[in-house]
Scaffold this active site. Structure first.
Site, PDB file in Angstrom:
ATOM      1  N   SER A 186      27.258   0.311  57.432  1.00  0.00           N
ATOM      2  CA  SER A 186      26.035   1.027  57.042  1.00  0.00           C
ATOM      3  C   SER A 186      26.235   2.537  57.109  1.00  0.00           C
ATOM      4  CB  SER A 186      24.840   0.572  57.866  1.00  0.00           C
ATOM      5  OG  SER A 186      25.078   0.684  59.242  1.00  0.00           O
TER       6      SER A 186
ATOM      7  N   TYR B  85      24.927 -16.376  65.342  1.00  0.00           N
ATOM      8  CA  TYR B  85      25.219 -15.306  66.304  1.00  0.00           C
ATOM      9  C   TYR B  85      24.058 -15.148  67.290  1.00  0.00           C
ATOM     10  CZ  TYR B  85      28.703 -13.563  62.860  1.00  0.00           C
ATOM     11  OH  TYR B  85      29.752 -13.415  61.984  1.00  0.00           O
TER      12      TYR B  85
ATOM     13  N   HIS C  80      24.613  -5.693  66.855  1.00  0.00           N
ATOM     14  CA  HIS C  80      23.867  -6.465  65.843  1.00  0.00           C
ATOM     15  C   HIS C  80      22.441  -5.930  65.655  1.00  0.00           C
ATOM     16  CE1 HIS C  80      23.033 -10.898  64.456  1.00  0.00           C
ATOM     17  NE2 HIS C  80      22.774 -10.010  63.519  1.00  0.00           N
TER      18      HIS C  80
ATOM     19  N   ASP D 104      41.060   0.953  40.842  1.00  0.00           N
ATOM     20  CA  ASP D 104      40.637   1.197  42.220  1.00  0.00           C
ATOM     21  C   ASP D 104      39.901   2.533  42.254  1.00  0.00           C
ATOM     22  OD1 ASP D 104      40.445   1.775  44.908  1.00  0.00           O
ATOM     23  OD2 ASP D 104      42.520   1.222  45.376  1.00  0.00           O
TER      24      ASP D 104
ATOM     25  N   LYS E 252      29.408 -14.593  53.939  1.00  0.00           N
ATOM     26  CA  LYS E 252      28.052 -14.140  54.282  1.00  0.00           C
ATOM     27  C   LYS E 252      27.222 -15.351  54.695  1.00  0.00           C
ATOM     28  CE  LYS E 252      28.878  -9.852  52.900  1.00  0.00           C
ATOM     29  NZ  LYS E 252      28.774  -9.320  51.581  1.00  0.00           N
TER      30      LYS E 252
ATOM     31  N   ASP F  18      19.373  -1.538  52.812  1.00  0.00           N
ATOM     32  CA  ASP F  18      18.374  -1.161  53.823  1.00  0.00           C
ATOM     33  C   ASP F  18      19.024  -0.906  55.185  1.00  0.00           C
ATOM     34  OD1 ASP F  18      19.016  -3.810  54.467  1.00  0.00           O
ATOM     35  OD2 ASP F  18      16.948  -4.536  54.462  1.00  0.00           O
ATOM     36  N   GLU F  19      20.313  -1.307  55.322  1.00  0.00           N
ATOM     37  CA  GLU F  19      20.964  -1.167  56.624  1.00  0.00           C
ATOM     38  C   GLU F  19      21.180   0.298  57.008  1.00  0.00           C
ATOM     39  OE1 GLU F  19      24.095  -3.982  57.429  1.00  0.00           O
ATOM     40  OE2 GLU F  19      23.278  -5.392  55.984  1.00  0.00           O
TER      41      GLU F  19
HETATM   42  P1  NAD Z   1      30.859  -7.817  47.124  1.00  0.00           P
HETATM   43  O1  NAD Z   1      31.650  -7.541  48.361  1.00  0.00           O
HETATM   44  O2  NAD Z   1      30.540  -9.212  46.761  1.00  0.00           O
HETATM   45  O3  NAD Z   1      31.604  -7.185  45.865  1.00  0.00           O
HETATM   46  C1  NAD Z   1      32.146  -5.901  45.879  1.00  0.00           C
HETATM   47  C2  NAD Z   1      32.956  -5.706  44.590  1.00  0.00           C
HETATM   48  O4  NAD Z   1      33.479  -4.367  44.619  1.00  0.00           O
HETATM   49  C3  NAD Z   1      34.147  -6.658  44.459  1.00  0.00           C
HETATM   50  O5  NAD Z   1      34.210  -7.181  43.148  1.00  0.00           O
HETATM   51  C4  NAD Z   1      35.347  -5.774  44.762  1.00  0.00           C
HETATM   52  O6  NAD Z   1      36.539  -6.187  44.096  1.00  0.00           O
HETATM   53  C5  NAD Z   1      34.860  -4.420  44.264  1.00  0.00           C
HETATM   54  N1  NAD Z   1      35.569  -3.318  44.939  1.00  0.00           N
HETATM   55  C6  NAD Z   1      35.744  -3.176  46.284  1.00  0.00           C
HETATM   56  N2  NAD Z   1      36.480  -2.088  46.532  1.00  0.00           N
HETATM   57  C7  NAD Z   1      36.743  -1.509  45.325  1.00  0.00           C
HETATM   58  C8  NAD Z   1      37.455  -0.344  44.925  1.00  0.00           C
HETATM   59  N3  NAD Z   1      38.067   0.448  45.830  1.00  0.00           N
HETATM   60  N4  NAD Z   1      37.522  -0.041  43.620  1.00  0.00           N
HETATM   61  C9  NAD Z   1      36.927  -0.855  42.696  1.00  0.00           C
HETATM   62  N5  NAD Z   1      36.261  -1.970  43.010  1.00  0.00           N
HETATM   63  C10 NAD Z   1      36.171  -2.299  44.314  1.00  0.00           C
HETATM   64  O7  NAD Z   1      29.552  -6.934  47.283  1.00  0.00           O
HETATM   65  P2  NAD Z   1      28.058  -7.263  46.801  1.00  0.00           P
HETATM   66  O8  NAD Z   1      27.427  -8.137  47.800  1.00  0.00           O
HETATM   67  O9  NAD Z   1      28.078  -7.648  45.381  1.00  0.00           O
HETATM   68  O10 NAD Z   1      27.389  -5.826  46.969  1.00  0.00           O
HETATM   69  C11 NAD Z   1      27.344  -4.909  45.870  1.00  0.00           C
HETATM   70  C12 NAD Z   1      26.680  -3.620  46.335  1.00  0.00           C
HETATM   71  O11 NAD Z   1      25.368  -3.905  46.824  1.00  0.00           O
HETATM   72  C13 NAD Z   1      27.417  -2.931  47.483  1.00  0.00           C
HETATM   73  O12 NAD Z   1      27.388  -1.538  47.242  1.00  0.00           O
HETATM   74  C14 NAD Z   1      26.604  -3.287  48.718  1.00  0.00           C
HETATM   75  O13 NAD Z   1      26.691  -2.264  49.689  1.00  0.00           O
HETATM   76  C15 NAD Z   1      25.203  -3.378  48.125  1.00  0.00           C
HETATM   77  N6  NAD Z   1      24.289  -4.278  48.861  1.00  0.00           N
HETATM   78  C16 NAD Z   1      24.622  -5.595  49.035  1.00  0.00           C
HETATM   79  C17 NAD Z   1      23.725  -6.442  49.694  1.00  0.00           C
HETATM   80  C18 NAD Z   1      24.035  -7.906  49.881  1.00  0.00           C
HETATM   81  O14 NAD Z   1      23.221  -8.609  50.513  1.00  0.00           O
HETATM   82  N7  NAD Z   1      25.116  -8.439  49.359  1.00  0.00           N
HETATM   83  C19 NAD Z   1      22.519  -5.939  50.194  1.00  0.00           C
HETATM   84  C20 NAD Z   1      22.232  -4.584  50.008  1.00  0.00           C
HETATM   85  C21 NAD Z   1      23.116  -3.762  49.318  1.00  0.00           C
HETATM   86  P1  TYD Z   2      25.314 -11.284  56.771  1.00  0.00           P
HETATM   87  O1  TYD Z   2      25.188 -12.301  55.679  1.00  0.00           O
HETATM   88  O2  TYD Z   2      26.675 -10.934  57.267  1.00  0.00           O
HETATM   89  O3  TYD Z   2      24.512  -9.984  56.289  1.00  0.00           O
HETATM   90  P2  TYD Z   2      24.123  -8.618  57.107  1.00  0.00           P
HETATM   91  O4  TYD Z   2      24.900  -8.537  58.353  1.00  0.00           O
HETATM   92  O5  TYD Z   2      24.519  -7.573  56.125  1.00  0.00           O
HETATM   93  O6  TYD Z   2      22.648  -8.696  57.350  1.00  0.00           O
HETATM   94  O7  TYD Z   2      24.477 -11.796  58.008  1.00  0.00           O
HETATM   95  C1  TYD Z   2      23.095 -12.065  57.918  1.00  0.00           C
HETATM   96  C2  TYD Z   2      22.600 -12.365  59.316  1.00  0.00           C
HETATM   97  O8  TYD Z   2      23.187 -13.603  59.746  1.00  0.00           O
HETATM   98  C3  TYD Z   2      22.993 -11.320  60.352  1.00  0.00           C
HETATM   99  O9  TYD Z   2      21.909 -11.164  61.273  1.00  0.00           O
HETATM  100  C4  TYD Z   2      24.200 -11.912  61.038  1.00  0.00           C
HETATM  101  C5  TYD Z   2      23.925 -13.412  60.954  1.00  0.00           C
HETATM  102  N1  TYD Z   2      25.131 -14.275  60.872  1.00  0.00           N
HETATM  103  C6  TYD Z   2      25.275 -15.368  61.751  1.00  0.00           C
HETATM  104  O10 TYD Z   2      24.419 -15.625  62.615  1.00  0.00           O
HETATM  105  N2  TYD Z   2      26.402 -16.154  61.634  1.00  0.00           N
HETATM  106  C7  TYD Z   2      27.375 -15.906  60.699  1.00  0.00           C
HETATM  107  O11 TYD Z   2      28.397 -16.646  60.657  1.00  0.00           O
HETATM  108  C8  TYD Z   2      27.198 -14.796  59.790  1.00  0.00           C
HETATM  109  C9  TYD Z   2      28.232 -14.483  58.749  1.00  0.00           C
HETATM  110  C10 TYD Z   2      26.058 -14.020  59.915  1.00  0.00           C
END
Ligand code: NAD
Ligand code: TYD
Length: 355
Positions: free
Chosen positions: A155, A211, A289, A61, A193, A130-131
Site C-alpha cells: 500500500s 489468518y 494486518h 516491462d 488471493k 483503498d489500502e
Molecule cells: P494482478 O497482480 O492480477 O496483475 C498485475 C498485472 O501487471 C500482471 O499482468 C503483470 O504481468 C503486470 N505487471 C506487473 N509488473 C509489471 C511491469 N513491471 N511491467 C509491466 N507489467 C507488469 O493485479 P490486479 O489484481 O489485476 O490489480 C490491477 C491494479 O488494480 C493494480 O494496480 C492494483 O494495485 C489495483 N487494485 C487491485 C485490487 C484487487 O483486489 N485485485 C484492489 C484495488 C486495487
Molecule cells: P487478499 O485477497 O490477500 O487481499 P488484501 O490483503 O489486499 O485485502 O486478502 C483478503 C483478506 O483475506 C485479508 O484480510 C487477508 C485474508 N486472507 C486470509 O485470511 N487467508 C489467506 O490465505 C489469504 C490469501 C488472505
C-alpha cells in the site's frame, strides 16, 4: 479516444477491463495492452481476442524506460489506463523490492512517456486501492479526502504512485484521473488471493487457511463492476479528480470463507467427509494486518451515475461457477513459480495448501 494504452492487461482486473471495453462498450479504436507477463499474468485469458483488429499486445516491462517510450513511439496513444502493479500484500511483506520498482519507478516511467506525448494525451487514468488509506476501526468509511496512511509495503508503494500521478497533474497539467477501489473478486483472479484460493482449496478438500481470528473486514467489489467504473471515469470523469469505488459489500473474512465452502458444496457436490466449512484452519496472522476497509463511494454514484450491479451473493455464485468450469485456466496458472510461492508462504506441500 482512438488509442488506449492499458498496462497490466493480462492480470486479473486488466483482463476483465479489456473484455468489457472490447465486448460491451462499442469502442472502435485500438487498445494496446502492455504487460511484462509476471507470475500473475496469464495470456490465455485473452487468447480469443488475438484476431480482433482493435487489439494489440506488447510484452514490455514498465521498469525499462526505453521500452515504455517505444510503445508511445509505435502507437498514437491518446489515453492510458494504468493497472500494472505488483499487487499481493503477502508478497510485499516477504519481498518489497519488486513493489518499489514496478509500482513506483514503473509508474514514473509511464508518466514521463505520457508527459512527452504532449497534447495528444487526453487522459491518464491511474488505478489504485483503498489500502492507501490504512485501517479503519469498527465504524467509518474512507472518502476521497481521507488522509493517506498506508501500512504495508504494497500500500505504501501504491500511495507513492498516487502522489506521483497527482504531482504530474499539478505540476505539468497532465489530464489525470484516479480511482481507489476495494477488494475485487471474480473470474481470472490468480489463486493466491483470498477468494480463488479458498474456492480451489475447498474444491480439492484442502485446508482453508484463515489468518488470525478471521474477523478482518473487507468490502468486496465484483470485478466487472470495477471495469464499468473505470470506463465511466475514463470517459466522463473530471480532470484531476479522484473517485472511490466500492462494492457496498462489507464482510468479515470468516463469513466469506463459510459462504464459499457452502457454495462449493452446492455446486460441486457434498464431500463424504462432511461440509467443507469443516476445512477452515486458523493460521498465524499476517504481520501488520489491516483490520477493516470500507469505502464511501457516493462521489462516483452522484457525479457519474455509476452503481455496482452485482450483490455479493450473485457475484460470488458466478465466481465459484467460473472456477469450477475453467479448470484449464486454473491449471495454466499453477506453474512452477506459483508452486514455489505457495510453499514458501504457507509451508511445505504436506501442510495441505499446495495447489
Ligand atoms: P494482478 O497482480 O492480477 O496483475 C498485475 C498485472 O501487471 C500482471 O499482468 C503483470 O504481468 C503486470 N505487471 C506487473 N509488473 C509489471 C511491469 N513491471 N511491467 C509491466 N507489467 C507488469 O493485479 P490486479 O489484481 O489485476 O490489480 C490491477 C491494479 O488494480 C493494480 O494496480 C492494483 O494495485 C489495483 N487494485 C487491485 C485490487 C484487487 O483486489 N485485485 C484492489 C484495488 C486495487
Ligand atoms: P487478499 O485477497 O490477500 O487481499 P488484501 O490483503 O489486499 O485485502 O486478502 C483478503 C483478506 O483475506 C485479508 O484480510 C487477508 C485474508 N486472507 C486470509 O485470511 N487467508 C489467506 O490465505 C489469504 C490469501 C488472505
Amino acid at each position: 479516444m482512438e488509442c488506449i494504452l492499458v498496462t497490466g492487461g493480462c492480470g486479473f482486473i486488466g483482463v476483465n477491463f479489456i473484455r468489457h471495453v472490447l465486448e460491451e462498450t462499442g469502442f472502435d479504436g485500438v487498445l494496446v495492452n502492455l504487460d511484462k507477463l509476471t507470475y500473475a499474468a496469464n495470456p490465455l485469458s485473452l487468447a480469443d481476442l488475438e484476431g480482433d483488429p482493435r487489439y494489440r499486445f506488447v510484452r514490455a516491462d514498465l521498469c525499462d524506460r526505453d521500452a515504455v517510450d517505444r510503445v508511445f513511439a509505435d502507437h498514437p496513444v491518446d489515453a492510458v489506463v494504468h493497472f500494472a502493479a505488483e499487487s499481493h500484500v503477502d508478497r510485499s511483506i516477504r519481498g518489497p523490492g519488486a513493489f518499489i520498482h514496478t509500482n513506483i519507478v514503473g509508474t514514473f516511467h509511464l508518466l514521463e512517456a505520457a508527459r512527452a506525448a504532449g497534447s495528444r494525451l487526453k487522459r491518464f487514468h491511474h488505478v489504485s486501492t483503498d489500502e492507501v488509506f490504512g485501517s479503519l476501526g469498527e465504524t467509518g468509511f474512507f472518502t476521497e479526502d481521507t488522509p493517506y496512511h498506508p501500512n504495508s509495503p504494497y500500500s505504501a508503494s501504491k500511495a507513492a504512485s498516487d502522489h506521483l500521478v497527482r504531482a504530474y497533474a499539478h505540476t505539468y497539467g497532465l489530464p489525470v484521473t484516479l480511482t481507489n477501489c476495494s477488494n475485487n473478486y471474480g473470474p481470472y483472479q490468480f489463486p493466491e488471493k483470498l477468494i480463488p484460493l479458498m474456492i480451489l482449496n475447498a474444491l480439492e478438500g484442502r485446508p482453508l487457511p484463515v489468518y488470525g481470528d478471521g474477523q478482518n473486514v473487507r468490502d468486496w467489489l465484483y470485478v466487472r463492476d470495477h471495469a464499468t467504473a473505470v470506463w465511466r471515469v475514463l470517459t466522463q470523469g473530471q480532470d484531476g479528480r479522484t473517485y472511490n469505488v466500492g462494492g457496498i459489500n462489507e464482510l468479515p473474512n470468516l463469513e466469506v470463507v463459510h459462504r464459499i465452502a457452502d457454495l462449493v458444496d452446492e455446486l460441486a457436490g457434498a464431500r463424504p467427509e462432511g461440509p467443507r466449512r469443516g476445512l477452515v484452519t486458523f493460521v498465524p496472522d499476517r504481520p501488520g494486518h489491516d483490520r477493516r476497509y470500507a469505502i464511501d463511494c457516493r462521489r462516483i454514484q452522484e457525479e457519474l451515475g455509476w452503481r455496482p450491479e452485482e450483490s455479493f451473493d450473485t457475484g460470488l455464485r458466478r465466481t465459484v461457477a467460473w472456477y469450477l468450469d475453467r479448470r484449464d485456466w486454473v491449471e495454466q496458472v499453477r506453474s512452477g513459480e506459483y508452486q514455489t510461492w505457495i510453499e514458501t508462504h504457507y509451508g511445505a506441500p504436506a501442510e495441505g495448501v499446495r495447489a
